[in-house]
Motif scaffolding. Structure first.
Motif, PDB file in Angstrom:
ATOM      1  N   LYS A  12       0.864  -1.176   0.000  1.00  0.00           N
ATOM      2  CA  LYS A  12       0.000   0.000   0.000  1.00  0.00           C
ATOM      3  C   LYS A  12       0.903   1.229   0.000  1.00  0.00           C
ATOM      4  O   LYS A  12       1.677   1.442   0.936  1.00  0.00           O
ATOM      5  CB  LYS A  12      -0.908   0.004   1.243  1.00  0.00           C
ATOM      6  N   ASP A  13       0.768   2.004  -1.060  1.00  0.00           N
ATOM      7  CA  ASP A  13       1.645   3.167  -1.226  1.00  0.00           C
ATOM      8  C   ASP A  13       0.877   4.438  -0.880  1.00  0.00           C
ATOM      9  O   ASP A  13      -0.098   4.780  -1.540  1.00  0.00           O
ATOM     10  CB  ASP A  13       2.134   3.209  -2.679  1.00  0.00           C
ATOM     11  N   TYR A  14       1.319   5.117   0.181  1.00  0.00           N
ATOM     12  CA  TYR A  14       0.698   6.391   0.560  1.00  0.00           C
ATOM     13  C   TYR A  14       1.591   7.575   0.191  1.00  0.00           C
ATOM     14  O   TYR A  14       1.400   8.667   0.714  1.00  0.00           O
ATOM     15  CB  TYR A  14       0.455   6.425   2.069  1.00  0.00           C
ATOM     16  N   GLY A  15       2.583   7.356  -0.629  1.00  0.00           N
ATOM     17  CA  GLY A  15       3.517   8.433  -0.968  1.00  0.00           C
ATOM     18  C   GLY A  15       4.680   8.455   0.010  1.00  0.00           C
ATOM     19  O   GLY A  15       5.644   7.700  -0.144  1.00  0.00           O
ATOM     20  N   PRO A  16       4.551   9.264   1.078  1.00  0.00           N
ATOM     21  CA  PRO A  16       5.668   9.309   2.034  1.00  0.00           C
ATOM     22  C   PRO A  16       5.844   7.991   2.796  1.00  0.00           C
ATOM     23  O   PRO A  16       6.919   7.711   3.306  1.00  0.00           O
ATOM     24  CB  PRO A  16       5.290  10.425   2.999  1.00  0.00           C
ATOM     25  N   PHE A  17       4.787   7.210   2.886  1.00  0.00           N
ATOM     26  CA  PHE A  17       4.872   5.925   3.603  1.00  0.00           C
ATOM     27  C   PHE A  17       4.395   4.798   2.698  1.00  0.00           C
ATOM     28  O   PHE A  17       3.354   4.909   2.051  1.00  0.00           O
ATOM     29  CB  PHE A  17       3.998   5.969   4.859  1.00  0.00           C
ATOM     30  N   THR A  18       5.167   3.743   2.664  1.00  0.00           N
ATOM     31  CA  THR A  18       4.746   2.570   1.889  1.00  0.00           C
ATOM     32  C   THR A  18       4.758   1.338   2.781  1.00  0.00           C
ATOM     33  O   THR A  18       5.747   1.076   3.475  1.00  0.00           O
ATOM     34  CB  THR A  18       5.686   2.336   0.695  1.00  0.00           C
ATOM     35  N   LEU A  19       3.652   0.635   2.754  1.00  0.00           N
ATOM     36  CA  LEU A  19       3.595  -0.645   3.464  1.00  0.00           C
ATOM     37  C   LEU A  19       3.961  -1.739   2.485  1.00  0.00           C
ATOM     38  O   LEU A  19       3.432  -1.791   1.384  1.00  0.00           O
ATOM     39  CB  LEU A  19       2.181  -0.887   3.989  1.00  0.00           C
ATOM     40  N   GLY A  20       4.851  -2.624   2.920  1.00  0.00           N
ATOM     41  CA  GLY A  20       5.149  -3.796   2.114  1.00  0.00           C
ATOM     42  C   GLY A  20       6.326  -3.645   1.193  1.00  0.00           C
ATOM     43  O   GLY A  20       7.049  -2.658   1.275  1.00  0.00           O
ATOM     44  N   PRO A  21       6.528  -4.633   0.326  1.00  0.00           N
ATOM     45  CA  PRO A  21       5.636  -5.774   0.064  1.00  0.00           C
ATOM     46  C   PRO A  21       5.599  -6.772   1.235  1.00  0.00           C
ATOM     47  O   PRO A  21       6.630  -7.072   1.817  1.00  0.00           O
ATOM     48  CB  PRO A  21       6.252  -6.420  -1.180  1.00  0.00           C
ATOM     49  N   ILE A  22       4.375  -7.205   1.543  1.00  0.00           N
ATOM     50  CA  ILE A  22       4.165  -8.108   2.678  1.00  0.00           C
ATOM     51  C   ILE A  22       3.805  -9.501   2.171  1.00  0.00           C
ATOM     52  O   ILE A  22       2.840  -9.669   1.439  1.00  0.00           O
ATOM     53  CB  ILE A  22       3.002  -7.592   3.574  1.00  0.00           C
ATOM     54  N   ASP A  23       4.600 -10.474   2.583  1.00  0.00           N
ATOM     55  CA  ASP A  23       4.275 -11.877   2.330  1.00  0.00           C
ATOM     56  C   ASP A  23       4.012 -12.526   3.685  1.00  0.00           C
ATOM     57  O   ASP A  23       4.912 -12.609   4.508  1.00  0.00           O
ATOM     58  CB  ASP A  23       5.449 -12.584   1.632  1.00  0.00           C
ATOM     59  N   LEU A  24       2.779 -12.939   3.857  1.00  0.00           N
ATOM     60  CA  LEU A  24       2.353 -13.391   5.187  1.00  0.00           C
ATOM     61  C   LEU A  24       1.501 -14.646   5.047  1.00  0.00           C
ATOM     62  O   LEU A  24       0.674 -14.726   4.152  1.00  0.00           O
ATOM     63  CB  LEU A  24       1.521 -12.263   5.806  1.00  0.00           C
ATOM     64  N   THR A  25       1.711 -15.586   5.943  1.00  0.00           N
ATOM     65  CA  THR A  25       0.867 -16.777   5.938  1.00  0.00           C
ATOM     66  C   THR A  25       0.467 -17.108   7.368  1.00  0.00           C
ATOM     67  O   THR A  25       1.314 -17.109   8.257  1.00  0.00           O
ATOM     68  CB  THR A  25       1.638 -17.986   5.352  1.00  0.00           C
ATOM     69  N   LEU A  26      -0.822 -17.340   7.560  1.00  0.00           N
ATOM     70  CA  LEU A  26      -1.303 -17.745   8.892  1.00  0.00           C
ATOM     71  C   LEU A  26      -2.043 -19.074   8.759  1.00  0.00           C
ATOM     72  O   LEU A  26      -3.112 -19.145   8.163  1.00  0.00           O
ATOM     73  CB  LEU A  26      -2.237 -16.661   9.457  1.00  0.00           C
ATOM     74  N   PRO A  27      -1.462 -20.148   9.317  1.00  0.00           N
ATOM     75  CA  PRO A  27      -2.147 -21.446   9.233  1.00  0.00           C
ATOM     76  C   PRO A  27      -3.359 -21.513  10.169  1.00  0.00           C
ATOM     77  O   PRO A  27      -3.418 -20.760  11.139  1.00  0.00           O
ATOM     78  CB  PRO A  27      -1.070 -22.444   9.702  1.00  0.00           C
TER      79      PRO A  27
END
Lengths: 282, 205
Positions: A12-27
Motif C-alpha cells: 500500500k503506497d501512501y507516498g511518504p509511507f509505503t507498506l510492504g511488500p508483505i508476504d504473510l501466511t497464517l495457518p
C-alpha cells in the motif's frame, strides 16, 4: 482450513509511507501477533486484508478465497467500539443480525452474559474494557473462522486483558479457526501467539514461530571491545551506555561459537522490538 | 441492507419524542395560523439524514461496515431507502396539514392544492437529498458541509436564473410544473444513488 491468511507482495503506497511488500501466511488453528511501533503499518495491513483500504499491489486471500468474498467468515475488532453510544447494548444485536449473514442471536446473548455486559445500558455509559468486550462479542457472534483484531487490548487493565486473551485461546482450540492480533503489549502476544510478525517502517523485519524466535534471538551485556567481536551478520541492534553495552543477536548458538566468553540471555519480543527500532542509537 | 436500515432507524428513534413534539407543534401552527410548514419539514428531514452521517463518523462506523459482507453497498442502499421513507412521510404530513389548514369554504379545492404542495415538497427534498448524500459520502460531514454550501448556492443560482427566464417568456405556473419538480427530484435520486455507490466502492477508511 490450511491457510487463514495468505498475502503475496501486498503493498500500500501512501507516498511518504509505503507498506510492504508483505508476504504473510497464517495457518489454521494458530494465532499470529503483529507487532511494531506506532506508524509501522499494522493497522494499514489489517485494513488492506479486510478491503477497508485498497492495496496498491499484491494479493490477499482470507480463508482460501479473495478477501472480498471471505468477509462473512471474518470477525473484525477495530481499536475503537464502532457502535453508537446513544444505543443500548442489546440493540447492537438487533441491527448486526441484519449485517452479518451467520449471526447467532443466542450466542451473542451468551457472550453478553459471559462478559457481564448489561443489555439495557447505553453504550456511551460503558467503560473502555466493556466496549471492547461488546465489540469482541459482536465479532464472535456471527461465528467467524478468522478473527482480526487491531489493538483490541490497548488501554485495558490486566484483568480484562487476561479474560479477553483466554477467549481467543478458546477460539483457536478449533483447528478451523485462526486469529490475527496487532498489539503494542508484547507480553500479551508472548502469552498468546504461535507466530509473530514484526513490522518496522512498513516492512517485515522479523517473522516466524514465536518460540523459535525467542529461542534463537539472544541479549548480550558486554564491553565495547567485546561488542566489536560480535559477527555483524548476527548483530540485530546495540545500545551503548556509559558503563557498557547491550546487544541483540539473531543467533545465540552462533554467538556462543564465535564468542564463548560472552554470556547470552534469552530475550523477549519487547527486546526484539526495541533493539530493532532503536538499536542503532548510542 | 436490513441491518443498516435497522441501525439508522434505531438512531432516529433515540430522539423520536422530541421530533414528534416538534412536528406536532409545527403542524398545529400551520393549521391554526398562516405559518408555512414546508421549510420546517424539509429542514427536519435533511437534518435527520445529516445526523446519521455524524453518528457514522463519530464511531468510525463506515470502516467497520466496509469490513462486513457487501457492507459498502448495503449501507448506501439503506441510507437512500431511509431518506425516501422520511421524505415520503413528511410529504404525506405536508398534504394532510395543507388540507386541514385550508379555509372551510375551500375544502373541496384544498385537497388538490395540498397534493400539489406535497409534490413540490417531495421534489425539493429529493433534489436536496440527491445532492447531500453523495457529497457526504465523498467528503465526510465536516468537509461535506462546506462543499454543500457551494453546491446549494450554485443550484439556487441556476433555479433563480431558470425561473427568471421562464417569467420573461410569459410562462405561468401550472400543476404540471409542480409534478415536474417531483419528477426532477426522483430523477436526481436515480442518478445520485449509483454515484454514492461508486464513491463508497472506492472510498478508503
Amino acid at each position: 482450513m490450511n491457510r487463514a491468511i495468505e498475502t503475496v507482495g501486498l503493498t500500500k503506497d501512501y507516498g511518504p509511507f509505503t507498506l510492504g511488500p508483505i508476504d504473510l501466511t497464517l495457518p489454521g488453528g494458530t494465532i499470529l501477533g503483529l507487532i511494531g511501533e506506532n506508524g509501522a503499518g499494522k493497522s494499514t495491513l489489517i485494513k488492506c486484508l479486510l478491503g477497508i483500504v485498497r492495496p496498491s499491489a499484491g494479493q490477499a486471500k482470507l480463508l482460501g478465497r479473495p478477501a472480498a468474498e471471505a468477509l462473512g467468515g471474518v470477525g473484525y475488532v477495530p481499536d475503537e467500539c464502532p457502535f453508537p453510544g446513544a444505543l443500548k447494548v442489546r440493540q447492537t444485536g438487533g441491527f448486526l443480525s441484519g449485517v452479518f449473514p451467520g449471526w447467532d442471536g443466542a450466542l451473542f446473548a451468551e457472550y453478553l452474559k459471559k462478559f457481564d455486559l448489561p443489555g439495557e445500558r447505553k453504550i456511551k455509559d460503558l467503560s473502555r474494557g466493556m466496549k471492547m468486550k461488546l465489540t469482541i462479542a459482536a465479532a464472535l457472534a456471527h461465528r467467524p473462522r478468522l478473527l482480526i483484531l487491531d489493538e483490541a487490548t490497548a488501554g485495558l487493565d490486566p484483568v480484562v486483558r487476561d479474560e479477553i486473551l483466554d477467549e481467543f485461546l478458546a477460539f483457536v482450540e478449533d483447528e478451523d479457526h485462526a486469529v490475527l492480533i496487532s498489539s503494542h503489549i508484547t507480553s500479551d502476544l508472548e502469552k498468546l501467539c504461535d507466530y509473530v510478525t514484526y513490522l518496522h517502517q512498513g516492512r517485515i523485519t522479523v517473522q516466524g514461530p514465536k518460540d523459535e524466535l525467542l529461542e534463537r534471538y539472544g541479549k548480550v551485556a558486554c564491553t565495547r571491545e567485546q561488542l566489536g567481536r560480535i559477527d555483524p551478520a548476527i548483530l540485530v541492534g546495540r545500545r551503548e551506555g556509559e558503563y557498557g553495552c547491550q546487544a541483540l543477536v539473531s543467533d545465540r548458538a552462533a554467538l556462543r561459537r564465535g564468542c564463548p566468553d560472552l554470556a547470552v540471555d534469552r530475550c523477549t519480543l519487547e527486546d526484539i522490538m526495541i533493539f530493532t527500532t532503536r538499536g542503532e542509537r548510542k | 441492507m436490513r441491518g443498516f436500515l435497522r441501525r439508522d432507524w434505531a438512531l432516529i428513534r433515540v430522539n423520536l419524542w422530541f421530533y414528534l413534539l416538534f412536528l406536532a407543534g409545527a403542524c398545529l401552527l400551520a393549521v391554526f395560523t398562516d405559518f408555512s410548514i414546508s421549510i420546517c419539514l424539509i429542514l427536519f428531514s435533511v437534518i435527520n439524514v445529516m445526523n446519521l452521517f455524524a453518528y457514522d463518523e463519530a464511531n468510525q462506523w463506515m470502516g467497520y461496515a466496509a469490513a462486513a459482507p457487501k457492507g459498502r453497498r448495503a449501507m448506501v442502499d439503506a441510507r437512500y431507502l431511509l431518506s425516501l421513507c422520511v421524505g415520503g412521510a413528511m410529504a404525506v404530513l405536508q398534504i394532510v396539514v395543507g388540507w386541514l389548514s385550508a379555509p372551510a369554504i375551500l375544502q373541496a379545492a384544498a385537497g388538490w392544492l395540498s397534493v400539489l404542495q406535497g409534490m413540490v415538497f417531495g421534489g425539493i427534498y429529493l433534489l436536496y437529498t440527491a445532492v447531500v448524500l453523495p457529497v457526504f459520502y465523498r467528503f465526510g460531514i465536516a468537509k461535506g458541509r462546506m462543499v454543500l454550501i457551494l453546491v446549494i448556492a450554485a443550484l439556487s443560482g441556476v433555479a433563480v436564473a431558470a425561473a427568471s427566464a421562464l417569467e420573461d417568456q410569459g410562462v405561468r405556473v401550472y400543476g404540471g410544473l409542480f409534478l415536474l419538480v417531483l419528477l426532477l427530484g426522483a430523477a436526481a435520486m436515480l442518478v445520485s444513488w449509483p454515484i454514492s455507490r461508486a464513491v463508497m466502492k472506492k472510498k478508503e477508511f
